[in-house]
Design a protein around this motif. Structure first.
Motif, PDB file in Angstrom:
ATOM      1  N   GLY A 297    -114.044 -70.805  10.443  1.00  0.00           N
ATOM      2  CA  GLY A 297    -115.383 -70.678   9.879  1.00  0.00           C
ATOM      3  C   GLY A 297    -115.599 -69.349   9.197  1.00  0.00           C
ATOM      4  N   THR A 298    -116.852 -68.953   9.135  1.00  0.00           N
ATOM      5  CA  THR A 298    -117.205 -67.710   8.458  1.00  0.00           C
ATOM      6  C   THR A 298    -117.542 -66.616   9.459  1.00  0.00           C
ATOM      7  OG1 THR A 298    -119.502 -68.420   8.335  1.00  0.00           O
ATOM      8  CG2 THR A 298    -118.091 -68.929   6.437  1.00  0.00           C
ATOM      9  N   GLU A 299    -117.093 -66.772  10.692  1.00  0.00           N
ATOM     10  CA  GLU A 299    -117.366 -65.768  11.718  1.00  0.00           C
ATOM     11  C   GLU A 299    -116.652 -64.467  11.362  1.00  0.00           C
ATOM     12  OE1 GLU A 299    -116.012 -65.066  16.283  1.00  0.00           O
ATOM     13  OE2 GLU A 299    -116.642 -67.059  15.710  1.00  0.00           O
ATOM     14  N   PRO A 300    -117.353 -63.331  11.416  1.00  0.00           N
ATOM     15  CA  PRO A 300    -116.705 -62.068  11.063  1.00  0.00           C
ATOM     16  C   PRO A 300    -115.654 -61.664  12.103  1.00  0.00           C
ATOM     17  CG  PRO A 300    -118.931 -61.685  11.847  1.00  0.00           C
ATOM     18  CD  PRO A 300    -118.756 -63.167  11.744  1.00  0.00           C
ATOM     19  N   LEU A 301    -114.710 -60.873  11.677  1.00  0.00           N
ATOM     20  CA  LEU A 301    -113.644 -60.433  12.578  1.00  0.00           C
ATOM     21  C   LEU A 301    -114.173 -59.537  13.685  1.00  0.00           C
ATOM     22  CD1 LEU A 301    -110.821 -59.675   9.999  1.00  0.00           C
ATOM     23  CD2 LEU A 301    -111.021 -61.639  11.528  1.00  0.00           C
ATOM     24  N   THR A 302    -115.297 -58.875  13.455  1.00  0.00           N
ATOM     25  CA  THR A 302    -115.848 -57.954  14.445  1.00  0.00           C
ATOM     26  C   THR A 302    -116.959 -58.586  15.271  1.00  0.00           C
ATOM     27  OG1 THR A 302    -117.383 -57.108  12.796  1.00  0.00           O
ATOM     28  CG2 THR A 302    -115.294 -55.929  13.055  1.00  0.00           C
TER      29      THR A 302
END
Length: 104
Positions: free
Chosen positions: A34-39
């Motif tokens: 998905g578009t979940e950020p790496l942080t």
């Protein structure tokens, strides 16, 4: 392009290898679909703070209602004390779950 030609456009369902949000195999560790950020971080600290507030408030309210009911106030104070005690127990259980999940 309409995304139906398998080139990874916006219209596909996103299977394996396309970077979409299709179903993932259990235990599969790969690129995030998905578009979940790496942080991205888990909101466990906020959840713990809210559980502590609920535990303290519910315990205080349960004690207050129980004291009122014991002093002769029979207008549903025992029911309110029981409900507040149940909320306090749920908050305490939630704190235990949070503590277990926060361990590395």
């Amino acid at each position: 392009m309409d995304g139906t030609d398998g080139t990874g456009g916006t219209g596909g369902t996103g299977g394996a290898g396309t970077g979409g949000t299709g179903p993932r195999r259990p235990g599969h560790r790969g690129r995030r679909p998905g578009t979940e950020p790496l942080t991205a971080r888990s909101p466990l600290r906020l959840r713990a703070v809210l559980s502590v507030i609920a535990l303290v408030a519910a315990a205080a309210a349960a004690i207050g209602f129980a004291v009122n009911a014991a002093g002769g106030g029979d207008d549903g104070s025992w029911a309110a004390a029981g409900l507040c005690a149940a909320v306090a127990v749920v908050a305490a259980i939630d704190l235990v779950v949070i503590a277990r999940r926060a361990r590395p």
